[in-house]
Scaffold this motif. Structure first.
Motif, PDB file in Angstrom:
ATOM      1  N   LYS A 125       0.066  -5.480   8.602  1.00  0.00           N
ATOM      2  CA  LYS A 125      -1.385  -5.696   8.544  1.00  0.00           C
ATOM      3  C   LYS A 125      -2.161  -4.468   8.990  1.00  0.00           C
ATOM      4  O   LYS A 125      -3.348  -4.349   8.724  1.00  0.00           O
ATOM      5  CB  LYS A 125      -1.802  -6.929   9.341  1.00  0.00           C
ATOM      6  N   ASN A 126      -1.484  -3.536   9.672  1.00  0.00           N
ATOM      7  CA  ASN A 126      -2.113  -2.278  10.086  1.00  0.00           C
ATOM      8  C   ASN A 126      -1.031  -1.381  10.687  1.00  0.00           C
ATOM      9  O   ASN A 126       0.137  -1.782  10.784  1.00  0.00           O
ATOM     10  CB  ASN A 126      -3.246  -2.516  11.095  1.00  0.00           C
ATOM     11  N   ALA A 127      -1.415  -0.192  11.108  1.00  0.00           N
ATOM     12  CA  ALA A 127      -0.457   0.724  11.716  1.00  0.00           C
ATOM     13  C   ALA A 127       0.036   0.211  13.057  1.00  0.00           C
ATOM     14  O   ALA A 127       1.185   0.448  13.443  1.00  0.00           O
ATOM     15  CB  ALA A 127      -1.079   2.109  11.873  1.00  0.00           C
ATOM     16  N   SER A 128      -0.816  -0.488  13.796  1.00  0.00           N
ATOM     17  CA  SER A 128      -0.401  -1.039  15.085  1.00  0.00           C
ATOM     18  C   SER A 128       0.774  -1.988  14.921  1.00  0.00           C
ATOM     19  O   SER A 128       1.749  -1.941  15.679  1.00  0.00           O
ATOM     20  CB  SER A 128      -1.570  -1.774  15.757  1.00  0.00           C
ATOM     21  N   GLU A 129       0.689  -2.871  13.928  1.00  0.00           N
ATOM     22  CA  GLU A 129       1.797  -3.789  13.686  1.00  0.00           C
ATOM     23  C   GLU A 129       3.044  -3.024  13.262  1.00  0.00           C
ATOM     24  O   GLU A 129       4.166  -3.384  13.650  1.00  0.00           O
ATOM     25  CB  GLU A 129       1.430  -4.812  12.622  1.00  0.00           C
ATOM     26  N   ALA A 130       2.870  -1.978  12.486  1.00  0.00           N
ATOM     27  CA  ALA A 130       4.013  -1.186  12.042  1.00  0.00           C
ATOM     28  C   ALA A 130       4.746  -0.556  13.224  1.00  0.00           C
ATOM     29  O   ALA A 130       5.984  -0.548  13.288  1.00  0.00           O
ATOM     30  CB  ALA A 130       3.551  -0.115  11.061  1.00  0.00           C
ATOM     31  N   ILE A 131       3.997  -0.016  14.184  1.00  0.00           N
ATOM     32  CA  ILE A 131       4.622   0.580  15.368  1.00  0.00           C
ATOM     33  C   ILE A 131       5.304  -0.499  16.203  1.00  0.00           C
ATOM     34  O   ILE A 131       6.429  -0.304  16.698  1.00  0.00           O
ATOM     35  CB  ILE A 131       3.589   1.356  16.191  1.00  0.00           C
ATOM     36  N   ASN A 132       4.650  -1.645  16.361  1.00  0.00           N
ATOM     37  CA  ASN A 132       5.270  -2.743  17.096  1.00  0.00           C
ATOM     38  C   ASN A 132       6.552  -3.212  16.422  1.00  0.00           C
ATOM     39  O   ASN A 132       7.519  -3.576  17.103  1.00  0.00           O
ATOM     40  CB  ASN A 132       4.291  -3.907  17.239  1.00  0.00           C
ATOM     41  N   LEU A 133       6.574  -3.213  15.102  1.00  0.00           N
ATOM     42  CA  LEU A 133       7.783  -3.590  14.377  1.00  0.00           C
ATOM     43  C   LEU A 133       8.947  -2.689  14.769  1.00  0.00           C
ATOM     44  O   LEU A 133      10.057  -3.157  15.057  1.00  0.00           O
ATOM     45  CB  LEU A 133       7.522  -3.521  12.863  1.00  0.00           C
ATOM     46  N   GLY A 263      -8.827   1.950   1.408  1.00  0.00           N
ATOM     47  CA  GLY A 263      -8.319   0.623   1.106  1.00  0.00           C
ATOM     48  C   GLY A 263      -8.969  -0.443   1.954  1.00  0.00           C
ATOM     49  O   GLY A 263      -9.795  -0.171   2.828  1.00  0.00           O
ATOM     50  N   PRO A 264      -8.580  -1.704   1.736  1.00  0.00           N
ATOM     51  CA  PRO A 264      -9.147  -2.816   2.500  1.00  0.00           C
ATOM     52  C   PRO A 264      -8.657  -2.820   3.945  1.00  0.00           C
ATOM     53  O   PRO A 264      -7.670  -2.161   4.295  1.00  0.00           O
ATOM     54  CB  PRO A 264      -8.626  -4.057   1.761  1.00  0.00           C
ATOM     55  N   THR A 265      -9.339  -3.582   4.790  1.00  0.00           N
ATOM     56  CA  THR A 265      -8.836  -3.851   6.127  1.00  0.00           C
ATOM     57  C   THR A 265      -7.718  -4.890   6.031  1.00  0.00           C
ATOM     58  O   THR A 265      -7.554  -5.573   5.014  1.00  0.00           O
ATOM     59  CB  THR A 265      -9.950  -4.385   7.041  1.00  0.00           C
ATOM     60  N   GLY A 266      -6.933  -5.004   7.098  1.00  0.00           N
ATOM     61  CA  GLY A 266      -5.885  -6.018   7.143  1.00  0.00           C
ATOM     62  C   GLY A 266      -4.626  -5.654   6.406  1.00  0.00           C
ATOM     63  O   GLY A 266      -3.776  -6.527   6.166  1.00  0.00           O
TER      64      GLY A 266
END
Length: 446
Positions: A125-133, A263-266
């Motif tokens: 959903k964003n870069a933050s989620e990607a890093i948390n992954l 691009g879109p948010t989220g």
């Protein structure tokens, strides 16, 4: 959790070698055309044609989020009008159409960053989620007590807090690379000195959202790999503005957010090398990420779906694909060339005044300036500029440790994109002078 390394400026070190492209003349930009249209294509952004407080909008906050071209807006509208359906799960025509668009966008992103395999692009959903992954999935298998993770003082909170969580869970040690002696970037001598056989991960930003410096990521990645460490690259401020080739860089992971790249948010994405992703366990459980489900256990889907549970942000992913197509049509080299020149102009105009302090290097910087004006609070300045139709950011820009190292609670930041103009920079400067005057300060020409 243990912490090693200071936050402040370290003396006696050399400035990092920057990797941004060389400068070119301003005249070239205005003569470059793509299919008969100006390369900056300002007219594609309807939101920029409005007035704020009776003044033409000057949007200088693209480092926080970019505006969206009409083609992306139309793509989102068309999806919901003609293809709205869940992906992968249905045999009917709408589902097939939505799936083709959704997976086609993944192919566009793969090509955009030059990933070798489409399965290496994971929607988040964003870069933050990607890093948390990465922190949860890769970290749970590869980080143990006493292992070391190297970060820098300039990291966005999204590239700091997940590693703090990981260190708390595992007993790993966080090490921080401070600023160099000029405060213009990371201290590469200290970086090399922090690397050891205990280093398991290096995670850093490609371009700082405050300093505007372009970090020497090729050198960082090569040095980390020599120690057997993996590298996460936060490319939120680079992917929208310059050509980024993950194979040429040889990074293990890269993250980016769609809303900063037209691009879109989220919606955002994680790039990871296929062999690494295949060894990582799922980040979250649910539908879509499974192969078979039994009462006591489940087996998992192949990449990339193993990391994409539940109904995804389908329209947003398709919109991100449209944004990538739009950026490609203009050309990332043209975008970077133009932004280099308008960014230099912004820095030059702000540098005209004795009371203005700009953070970061004088040259080879992104098209943004975080700054302080003597005697003026950044938030007050932002409010006054808004009255003149000028949108800038004020605060710590999700980099509180960096501002602590700079000796400030926060800063004002003007950040540009390719749809901004040189005339808007002049408008910003005039509004700045008026705002400072109203706030009881002064701006003295050097």
């Amino acid at each position: 959790m243990a912490f090693v390394g200071g936050l402040g400026v370290v003396g006696g070190s050399r400035s990092p070698g920057l990797t941004c492209r060389p400068r070119r003349s301003r005249a070239i930009v205005w003569n470059v055309a793509v299919e008969g249209k100006p390369a900056i294509d300002r007219g594609a952004f309807p939101i920029l044609e409005q007035e704020i407080n009776g003044k033409p909008l000057v949007y200088f906050d693209s480092a926080a989020t970019s505006q969206k071209p009409q083609s992306v807006i139309d793509t989102l509208l068309d999806y919901y009008k003609s293809a709205n359906s869940n992906v992968h799960r249905g045999a009917h025509s709408l589902s097939a159409r939505a799936t083709d668009l959704y997976e086609g966008a993944r192919d566009d992103i793969r090509d955009f960053v030059n990933a070798e395999h489409r399965e290496e692009i994971i929607y988040t959903k964003n870069a933050s989620e990607a890093i948390n992954l990465v922190a949860v999935s890769w970290g749970s298998q590869n980080i143990s007590k006493g292992d070391e993770i190297i970060l820098t003082v300039m990291e966005h909170h999204s590239n700091l807090v997940p590693w703090q969580f990981l260190a708390e869970r595992t007993g790993a040690v966080l090490k921080f690379v401070p600023l160099n002696s000029t405060g213009s970037g990371m201290d590469m001598e200290v970086f090399h000195s922090l690397l050891s056989d205990k280093t398991k991960l290096v995670s850093c930003g490609h371009i700082s959202n405050v300093l505007g410096c372009c970090n020497p990521v090729e050198e960082i990645i090569a040095a980390a790999h020599a120690k057997g460490a993996k590298v996460v690259l936060d490319a939120c401020q680079s992917v929208p503005h310059m050509t980024v080739d993950v194979q040429a860089l040889d990074c293990d992971f890269l993250v980016a957010s769609g809303h900063k790249m037209c691009g879109p948010t989220g919606i955002g994405f994680l790039y990871g090398k296929k062999d690494i992703l295949e060894e990582m366990p799922p980040f979250m459980g649910g539908g879509e990420m499974i192969a078979d489900v039994f009462m006591e256990y489940s087996t998992y889907a192949e990449l990339p779906h193993k990391f994409e549970p539940g109904t995804p942000a389908i329209g947003e992913a398709i919109g991100l694909g449209a944004a990538v197509q739009y950026l490609n049509k203009i050309g990332m080299d043209k975008i970077h060339q133009y932004e280099t020149e308008i960014g230099e102009y912004l820095y030059k105009r702000l540098s005209e005044f004795e009371e203005v302090k700009i953070y970061g290097p004088e040259t080879q910087r992104a098209a943004l300036c975080a700054f302080q004006i003597e005697g003026i609070h950044p938030s007050d300045l932002s409010v006054m500029l808004d009255l003149e139709g000028v949108a800038i950011r004020a605060g710590n820009h999700c980099t509180q440790p960096l501002h602590t190292a700079l000796g400030e609670a926060g800063s004002a930041r003007a950040s540009l994109y390719f749809y901004n103009t040189f005339d808007e920079v002049d408008t910003f400067i005039e509004a700045l002078k008026s705002a400072v005057d109203v706030l009881g300060g002064k701006l003295t020409k050097k």
